[in-house]
Design a protein around this motif. Structure first.
Motif, PDB file in Angstrom:
ATOM      1  N   VAL A  52      35.225 -48.440  16.490  1.00  0.00           N
ATOM      2  CA  VAL A  52      35.006 -48.389  15.045  1.00  0.00           C
ATOM      3  C   VAL A  52      34.293 -47.091  14.705  1.00  0.00           C
ATOM      4  CG1 VAL A  52      34.887 -50.897  14.792  1.00  0.00           C
ATOM      5  CG2 VAL A  52      32.790 -49.593  15.115  1.00  0.00           C
ATOM      6  N   ILE A  53      34.382 -46.702  13.465  1.00  0.00           N
ATOM      7  CA  ILE A  53      33.684 -45.512  12.972  1.00  0.00           C
ATOM      8  C   ILE A  53      32.457 -46.000  12.224  1.00  0.00           C
ATOM      9  CG2 ILE A  53      33.864 -43.505  11.453  1.00  0.00           C
ATOM     10  CD1 ILE A  53      36.969 -43.749  11.926  1.00  0.00           C
ATOM     11  N   TYR A  54      31.295 -45.482  12.594  1.00  0.00           N
ATOM     12  CA  TYR A  54      30.038 -45.862  11.953  1.00  0.00           C
ATOM     13  C   TYR A  54      29.664 -44.803  10.928  1.00  0.00           C
ATOM     14  CZ  TYR A  54      24.987 -46.709  11.440  1.00  0.00           C
ATOM     15  OH  TYR A  54      23.726 -46.934  10.946  1.00  0.00           O
ATOM     16  N   LEU A  55      29.463 -45.241   9.696  1.00  0.00           N
ATOM     17  CA  LEU A  55      29.063 -44.356   8.611  1.00  0.00           C
ATOM     18  C   LEU A  55      27.643 -44.745   8.210  1.00  0.00           C
ATOM     19  CD1 LEU A  55      32.302 -44.782   6.484  1.00  0.00           C
ATOM     20  CD2 LEU A  55      31.777 -42.893   8.031  1.00  0.00           C
ATOM     21  N   LYS A  56      26.669 -44.096   8.780  1.00  0.00           N
ATOM     22  CA  LYS A  56      25.276 -44.448   8.497  1.00  0.00           C
ATOM     23  C   LYS A  56      24.990 -44.262   7.009  1.00  0.00           C
ATOM     24  CE  LYS A  56      20.577 -43.129   9.351  1.00  0.00           C
ATOM     25  NZ  LYS A  56      19.914 -41.919   8.970  1.00  0.00           N
ATOM     26  N   PRO A  57      24.602 -45.346   6.314  1.00  0.00           N
ATOM     27  CA  PRO A  57      24.266 -45.200   4.895  1.00  0.00           C
ATOM     28  C   PRO A  57      23.079 -44.258   4.695  1.00  0.00           C
ATOM     29  CG  PRO A  57      24.665 -47.492   5.420  1.00  0.00           C
ATOM     30  CD  PRO A  57      24.604 -46.735   6.724  1.00  0.00           C
ATOM     31  N   ALA A  58      23.093 -43.538   3.602  1.00  0.00           N
ATOM     32  CA  ALA A  58      22.056 -42.544   3.321  1.00  0.00           C
ATOM     33  C   ALA A  58      20.699 -43.181   3.064  1.00  0.00           C
ATOM     34  CB  ALA A  58      22.468 -41.691   2.122  1.00  0.00           C
ATOM     35  N   SER A  59      20.691 -44.389   2.527  1.00  0.00           N
ATOM     36  CA  SER A  59      19.436 -45.007   2.119  1.00  0.00           C
ATOM     37  C   SER A  59      19.523 -46.513   2.293  1.00  0.00           C
ATOM     38  CB  SER A  59      19.163 -44.669   0.643  1.00  0.00           C
ATOM     39  OG  SER A  59      18.145 -45.479   0.128  1.00  0.00           O
ATOM     40  N   ILE A  60      18.384 -47.160   2.547  1.00  0.00           N
ATOM     41  CA  ILE A  60      18.394 -48.621   2.637  1.00  0.00           C
ATOM     42  C   ILE A  60      18.312 -49.268   1.264  1.00  0.00           C
ATOM     43  CG2 ILE A  60      17.484 -48.714   4.978  1.00  0.00           C
ATOM     44  CD1 ILE A  60      14.764 -49.504   3.758  1.00  0.00           C
ATOM     45  N   SER A  61      18.048 -48.477   0.241  1.00  0.00           N
ATOM     46  CA  SER A  61      17.942 -49.029  -1.114  1.00  0.00           C
ATOM     47  C   SER A  61      19.011 -48.420  -2.018  1.00  0.00           C
ATOM     48  CB  SER A  61      16.552 -48.762  -1.688  1.00  0.00           C
ATOM     49  OG  SER A  61      16.300 -47.380  -1.737  1.00  0.00           O
TER      50      SER A  61
END
Length: 108
Positions: A52-61
């Protein structure tokens, strides 16, 4: 789609404990060894596996659900599975995934 949803749950558990998203699939795998198995999507009776390709979100909020995982394998014919930070999992046509990825690129 079940594997993507399970991966999203591990990411959410990581986020709750560390107050951030993992930097990589490797970090997620160190956090939960089961995640290492889940980062490979098995299709068609176990004959083919793709990462799978992981796209780390920029922010937790974030206000809107952010894409977190994209399958490298076409699930339904002509579709890619995408998992979002709200734990939803949706099959999409590749053109729609491209649109989402382009939007992410413009935000960074």
């Amino acid at each position: 789609m079940i594997q993507i949803r399970d991966l999203l749950r591990v990411v959410e558990k990581f986020r709750e404990q560390h107050d951030r998203y993992p930097e990589s699939l490797a970090e997620l795998g160190s956090f939960d060894p089961e995640a290492k198995k889940l980062t490979w999507i098995v299709t068609g009776g176990g004959k083919v596996a793709e990462r799978v390709i992981y796209l780390k979100p920029a922010s937790i909020s974030q206000e809107a659900p952010a894409p977190v995982f994209v399958s490298a394998v076409l699930g339904n014919p002509g579709h890619v599975v995408i998992g979002f930070s709200d734990l939803s999992v949706t099959p999409m046509v590749p053109a729609k995934v491209d649109e989402i990825l382009n939007q992410l690129g413009n935000e960074h």
